[in-house]
Design a protein around this motif. Structure first.
Motif, PDB file in Angstrom:
ATOM      1  N   GLY A 198      -3.332   4.901   0.534  1.00 59.77           N
ATOM      2  CA  GLY A 198      -2.435   3.969   1.202  1.00 59.77           C
ATOM      3  C   GLY A 198      -1.744   4.611   2.377  1.00 59.77           C
ATOM      4  O   GLY A 198      -2.286   5.505   3.033  1.00 59.77           O
ATOM      5  N   VAL A 199      -0.531   4.145   2.640  1.00 58.15           N
ATOM      6  CA  VAL A 199       0.264   4.670   3.747  1.00 58.15           C
ATOM      7  C   VAL A 199       1.522   5.304   3.170  1.00 58.15           C
ATOM      8  O   VAL A 199       2.140   4.754   2.259  1.00 58.15           O
ATOM      9  CB  VAL A 199       0.607   3.555   4.765  1.00 58.15           C
ATOM     10  CG1 VAL A 199       1.445   2.458   4.133  1.00 58.15           C
ATOM     11  CG2 VAL A 199       1.298   4.135   5.985  1.00 58.15           C
TER      12      VAL A 199
ATOM     13  N   ARG B 127       0.802  -1.220   0.000  1.00 58.29           N
ATOM     14  CA  ARG B 127       0.000   0.000   0.000  1.00 58.29           C
ATOM     15  C   ARG B 127       0.840   1.278   0.000  1.00 58.29           C
ATOM     16  O   ARG B 127       0.320   2.373  -0.107  1.00 58.29           O
ATOM     17  CB  ARG B 127      -0.891   0.021   1.251  1.00 58.29           C
ATOM     18  CG  ARG B 127      -1.849  -1.155   1.362  1.00 58.29           C
ATOM     19  CD  ARG B 127      -2.593  -1.164   2.707  1.00 58.29           C
ATOM     20  NE  ARG B 127      -3.319   0.077   2.905  1.00 58.29           N
ATOM     21  CZ  ARG B 127      -3.053   0.952   3.869  1.00 58.29           C
ATOM     22  NH1 ARG B 127      -2.059   0.719   4.731  1.00 58.29           N
ATOM     23  NH2 ARG B 127      -3.759   2.050   3.984  1.00 58.29           N
ATOM     24  N   GLN B 128       2.150   1.123   0.079  1.00 60.10           N
ATOM     25  CA  GLN B 128       3.017   2.269   0.338  1.00 60.10           C
ATOM     26  C   GLN B 128       3.036   3.266  -0.817  1.00 60.10           C
ATOM     27  O   GLN B 128       3.170   2.897  -1.977  1.00 60.10           O
ATOM     28  CB  GLN B 128       4.440   1.780   0.636  1.00 60.10           C
ATOM     29  CG  GLN B 128       5.311   2.820   1.287  1.00 60.10           C
ATOM     30  CD  GLN B 128       6.394   2.186   2.116  1.00 60.10           C
ATOM     31  OE1 GLN B 128       6.116   1.506   3.099  1.00 60.10           O
ATOM     32  NE2 GLN B 128       7.634   2.385   1.731  1.00 60.10           N
ATOM     33  N   ASN B 129       2.889   4.553  -0.450  1.00 64.46           N
ATOM     34  CA  ASN B 129       2.975   5.675  -1.390  1.00 64.46           C
ATOM     35  C   ASN B 129       1.938   5.612  -2.508  1.00 64.46           C
ATOM     36  O   ASN B 129       2.156   6.142  -3.592  1.00 64.46           O
ATOM     37  CB  ASN B 129       4.386   5.758  -2.010  1.00 64.46           C
ATOM     38  CG  ASN B 129       5.439   6.016  -0.963  1.00 64.46           C
ATOM     39  OD1 ASN B 129       5.225   6.769  -0.024  1.00 64.46           O
ATOM     40  ND2 ASN B 129       6.591   5.379  -1.109  1.00 64.46           N
ATOM     41  N   LYS B 130       0.818   4.997  -2.207  1.00 64.81           N
ATOM     42  CA  LYS B 130      -0.268   4.904  -3.176  1.00 64.81           C
ATOM     43  C   LYS B 130      -1.486   5.666  -2.663  1.00 64.81           C
ATOM     44  O   LYS B 130      -1.640   5.861  -1.459  1.00 64.81           O
ATOM     45  CB  LYS B 130      -0.645   3.432  -3.414  1.00 64.81           C
ATOM     46  CG  LYS B 130       0.471   2.628  -4.079  1.00 64.81           C
ATOM     47  CD  LYS B 130       0.059   1.181  -4.289  1.00 64.81           C
ATOM     48  CE  LYS B 130       1.170   0.403  -4.970  1.00 64.81           C
ATOM     49  NZ  LYS B 130       0.815  -1.026  -5.166  1.00 64.81           N
TER      50      LYS B 130
ATOM     51  N   MET C  52       2.797   3.549  10.238  1.00 66.38           N
ATOM     52  CA  MET C  52       2.266   2.372   9.540  1.00 66.38           C
ATOM     53  C   MET C  52       1.208   1.638  10.359  1.00 66.38           C
ATOM     54  O   MET C  52       0.504   0.775   9.839  1.00 66.38           O
ATOM     55  CB  MET C  52       3.406   1.395   9.234  1.00 66.38           C
ATOM     56  CG  MET C  52       4.574   1.982   8.490  1.00 66.38           C
ATOM     57  SD  MET C  52       4.246   2.147   6.736  1.00 66.38           S
ATOM     58  CE  MET C  52       5.725   3.007   6.212  1.00 66.38           C
ATOM     59  N   GLU C  53       1.083   1.985  11.648  1.00 68.84           N
ATOM     60  CA  GLU C  53       0.221   1.213  12.538  1.00 68.84           C
ATOM     61  C   GLU C  53      -1.190   1.781  12.620  1.00 68.84           C
ATOM     62  O   GLU C  53      -1.414   2.970  12.405  1.00 68.84           O
ATOM     63  CB  GLU C  53       0.847   1.177  13.937  1.00 68.84           C
ATOM     64  CG  GLU C  53       2.138   0.371  13.961  1.00 68.84           C
ATOM     65  CD  GLU C  53       2.857   0.445  15.286  1.00 68.84           C
ATOM     66  OE1 GLU C  53       3.351  -0.603  15.742  1.00 68.84           O
ATOM     67  OE2 GLU C  53       2.940   1.547  15.867  1.00 68.84           O
TER      68      GLU C  53
ATOM     69  N   GLY D 287      -2.562   4.066   8.377  1.00 69.62           N
ATOM     70  CA  GLY D 287      -1.872   2.875   8.849  1.00 69.62           C
ATOM     71  C   GLY D 287      -2.850   1.781   9.208  1.00 69.62           C
ATOM     72  O   GLY D 287      -3.937   2.050   9.719  1.00 69.62           O
ATOM     73  N   LYS D 288      -2.445   0.539   8.940  1.00 64.05           N
ATOM     74  CA  LYS D 288      -3.335  -0.590   9.235  1.00 64.05           C
ATOM     75  C   LYS D 288      -2.657  -1.704  10.026  1.00 64.05           C
ATOM     76  O   LYS D 288      -3.313  -2.666  10.418  1.00 64.05           O
ATOM     77  CB  LYS D 288      -3.891  -1.167   7.925  1.00 64.05           C
ATOM     78  CG  LYS D 288      -4.870  -0.244   7.209  1.00 64.05           C
ATOM     79  CD  LYS D 288      -5.526  -0.944   6.023  1.00 64.05           C
ATOM     80  CE  LYS D 288      -6.596  -0.062   5.370  1.00 64.05           C
ATOM     81  NZ  LYS D 288      -7.255  -0.753   4.237  1.00 64.05           N
ATOM     82  N   ALA D 289      -1.349  -1.572  10.259  1.00 63.98           N
ATOM     83  CA  ALA D 289      -0.629  -2.640  10.955  1.00 63.98           C
ATOM     84  C   ALA D 289      -1.021  -2.692  12.430  1.00 63.98           C
ATOM     85  O   ALA D 289      -1.415  -1.685  13.032  1.00 63.98           O
ATOM     86  CB  ALA D 289       0.876  -2.430  10.824  1.00 63.98           C
TER      87      ALA D 289
END
Length: 762
Positions: A50-51, A44-47, A516-517, A542-544
């Motif tokens: 996303g995050v 998901r990064q940089n989208k 990220m969390e 964040g979803k972690a």
């Protein structure tokens, strides 16, 4: 760290990117014992929706690649989402005195902090406390202190929401000491671009790289500091754009790039040449390199106009939009080539090659990094870059303009929402209206001034929102002594670092959620926002799974401190802001309506929304009302003269680190494995000093203040670096930098040209 017997120094023959990047990630990621959350974050990064990466501030495209992360971004993600933990049991096992001897990497490798901690001097250990105990204790110490002598430092990773709340906390408390990591790196940009163009940031956007026909690059190591930029540069090269590079060291990212998302290049080992010209300037020599280009251009323009031909320079733009061109042009005409070549370290032929690209370009972007800003006369280097752009009208034109490449992912955004020690940049009138108080209107302390007060004992307390201030600053020995005498310290952090290990009279570590969390508050899961190098604003979710159920979010920690230290103010809804970050964004919009209109509605716009830039539209918010030419005060930015035995140290990052965070001991691109205790030297300098590959030497400060600053045990490594210059790693070699060796106006520590000598063992 590896033992010295395990050190391997061997030239790296591969390109940037490619299988080398895969190997680099494979070396670091397993050590963090990552789980599925890390893989999902990278997906998901940089989208859009996303995050956002916690590493560099390069832009996030509206149409991302399948994998929109780089090697260092993956390392940063794994570093944050590691399953390793630094629990209260860890601190029961290790005293602070013992931990002081640990290396930077090993401290953070211990894992994520899980509980709020307070230093106990009797046992020399951190002990767990409740959040309320921590807030109450911090509030009590803050209320004993002189607010004007308390520092509120901010690292560049904190979100816009946190940064806004933090700056408001400081001002409500009565402090205007709000330095941030920009003071360490790009404050020269903030001051210099503002003076020359009226805007303290880049005038270009990412789309301009699709429209330019030439790119000049100064003092920026793209392969390590902003690797995702290589995709943009590769696309430019495919269009035939010439890329002219000025940098003391040969850095692999500027030489060639293998795209990890290109199956053909990955299968064949193919690569794309990035720089079409590579000029190894002497450290600080960019002023004279640009001066030489300007001299050729002005001479060609003088000749063309005298002969009645089409001018070379854009005189319509110069006349309508600038001031002081004639004074600058006269300075250039009088400059002597012998001086230009000596101070730049380049040949005349090399400068003429670069000038040919400049003279034929219709849309020029100039990229630069800390190799420009971190010098005594860094402002003059920056002014010369602006001068070069102004001469041919390359600002406010599609595909043209200055493009400073920022480091931390939101360091620029923090300044946007109020993290500043300068009252003229703070929205004080609006804050007074919104929150019914009188904000401080005096000049606060920047990083250098904060260090001075820490050293002389006149700082009453230090609150640190992320970062590793003690490790990042110059004058290390004096700073350590002053740091340990501070009345109180507060560290909002995710991992243990060197700044935590010299506690003052009272010291707390407050562990926070990472970006990220998952951040669950009363109104549901919360998103945050940040700003990139192009002044685009993005949402990040964040979803972690959080590292510990004891963690609080950064906004919740800021609010907890505020409620403990400040008198209640019915206009400042700390609890409501923590419950729902959209209300913080509403407050940001109310404070900065010109930049953040419809903030909550626009934060998920693909590619981010642009906050605007007057200089990009040729509206010059300068003292003169126009863009300003400036002649340099010196022909080299170092700020000291050459002398027998004196060398210019360039402090560097490896591709296994991000700022003070050390992921490992493998600097792949430079071929240095198993150690950071090196000094990279030109072979001619080694021969003159009777040194050989692998010799162990000391570097000694050669500042004019006669203070003894020494780093022992450095291995000599022959390297492709100009004569008279040496390279070594930051932050280990910060020990050699005098606090007063900084950019004159911006106070950025001058870590790219430090006067040193090599001392051989007795």
């Amino acid at each position: 760290m590896a033992d010295r017997d395990d050190v391997i120094i061997k030239d790296y023959e591969g390109a940037a990117g490619g299988w080398g990047s895969m190997e680099g990630m494979a070396h670091v990621l397993p050590k963090e014992k990552i789980g599925p959350d890390t893989l999902d974050a990278l997906r998901r990064q940089n989208k859009p929706e996303g995050v956002m990466c916690v590493s560099c501030a390069w832009g996030k495209p509206a149409k991302p690649h399948i994998a929109e992360f780089c090697e260092n971004g993956a390392k940063a993600t794994a570093w944050e989402l590691t399953t390793l933990r630094t629990t209260p049991d860890f601190f029961r096992e290790h005293t602070v005195s013992e931990l002081q001897g640990w290396r930077d990497h090993d401290l953070e490798q211990a894992g994520r902090l899980t509980h709020p901690m307070k230093y106990d001097a009797a046992t020399d250990r951190y002990v767990a406390v409740s959040w309320q105990e921590a807030f109450d204790g911090i509030g009590a110490r803050m209320n004993k202190a002189d607010a004007k002598k308390v520092v509120f430092y901010a690292s560049g990773r904190a979100s816009l929401e946190t940064s806004y709340m933090y700056s408001l906390l400081a001002r409500l408390y009565g402090s205007h000491n709000l330095p941030d990591s920009s003071n360490m790196c790009h404050e020269t940009t903030s001051v210099g671009l503002k003076n020359a163009t009226g805007s303290p940031v880049a005038t270009i956007q990412m789309d301009d790289y699709e429209l330019c026909d030439a790119i000049f690059c100064f003092g920026q190591n793209v392969g390590t500091n902003s690797p995702r930029m290589l995709h943009t540069l590769k696309a430019a090269r495919k269009r035939g754009v010439e890329i002219v590079n000025f940098n003391p060291l040969r850095e692999r990212g500027w030489e060639r790039f293998t795209d990890p998302q290109n199956p053909v290049q990955m299968a064949t080992g193919g690569s794309t040449q990035i720089s079409t010209q590579y000029h190894q300037v002497k450290a600080g020599g960019d002023i004279s390199a640009v001066l030489g280009i300007a001299k050729i251009a002005i001479a060609a323009d003088d000749a063309a106009r005298a002969a009645g031909r089409e001018p070379i320079l854009d005189h319509h733009f110069i006349g309508q939009h600038t001031v002081r061109f004639e004074e600058f042009a006269e300075y250039v005409r009088k400059a002597e080539w012998d001086d230009i070549l000596r101070e730049s370290g380049l040949t005349r032929e090399a400068i003429e090659d670069a000038a040919r690209v400049y003279l034929k370009s219709k849309a020029l972007i100039i990229v630069y990094g800390m190799g420009i800003t971190q010098h005594r006369y860094g402002m003059d280097s920056l002014y010369m870059i602006v001068n070069l752009l102004l001469m041919r009208g390359h600002i406010g034109r599609p595909g043209a303009g200055p493009g400073p490449v920022r480091g931390h992912s939101n360091v620029q955004g923090q300044r946007t929402v109020g993290i500043t020690e300068k009252p003229e940049l703070a929205p004080n009138a609006r804050l007074k209206q919104l929150y019914d108080f009188t904000p401080p209107d005096w000049k606060g302390w920047d990083t250098v001034e904060s260090c001075r007060h820490i050293i002389d004992g006149t700082c009453d307390g230090f609150i640190q929102l992320g970062g590793n201030f003690l490790r990042a600053t110059p004058e290390h020995e004096k700073m350590v002594k002053g740091w340990a005498k501070l009345p109180f310290q507060v560290h909002i952090a995710t991992k243990l670092n060197k700044s935590h290990l010299h506690p003052g009279e009272d010291c707390w570590i407050l562990p926070c959620l990472g970006r990220m969390e998952r951040d669950m508050q009363a109104s549901g899961p919360q998103a945050v926002t940040m700003e990139d190098s192009f002044s685009h604003i993005y949402g990040s979710l964040g979803k972690a799974t959080p590292a510990s159920h004891h963690l609080l979010s950064e906004p919740a920690i800021v609010a907890g401190i505020a409620k403990a230290a400040l008198e209640p103010n019915e206009n400042v809804p700390w609890d409501a802001w923590v419950d729902d970050y959209s209300l913080v964004r509403d407050a940001i919009e109310d404070t900065y309506p010109d930049k953040f209109s419809n903030f909550n509605e626009r934060m998920w716009q693909p590619g981010g929304f642009w906050k605007g830039n007057p200089a990009a539209h040729r509206k010059w918010e300068t003292e003169s009302g126009k863009a300003e030419f400036n002649a340099p005060r010196a022909m080299n930015a170092a700020g000291f003269d050459d002398a027998p035995g004196r060398l210019r140290l360039v402090t560097l990052r490896s591709n296994d680190q991000f700022n003070t965070t050390i992921y490992g001991y493998h600097d792949r691109f430079r071929g240095i494995h198993g150690t950071r205790e090196v000094v990279m030297m030109n072979q001619a300098d080694m021969t003159a000093m009777g040194l050989f590959d692998g010799d162990i030497v000391s570097l000694v400060s050669d500042a004019d203040d006669q203070v003894e600053r020494v780093v022992d045990g450095l291995r000599v490594v022959p390297y492709n670096i100009p004569e008279g210059c040496v390279g070594g790693y930051y932050p280990e070699l910060n020990v050699l930098i005098s606090l007063e060796h900084h950019a004159l106006e911006s106070h950025v520590p001058a870590g790219k040209s430090v006067p040193v000598r090599v001392r051989k063992p007795a």
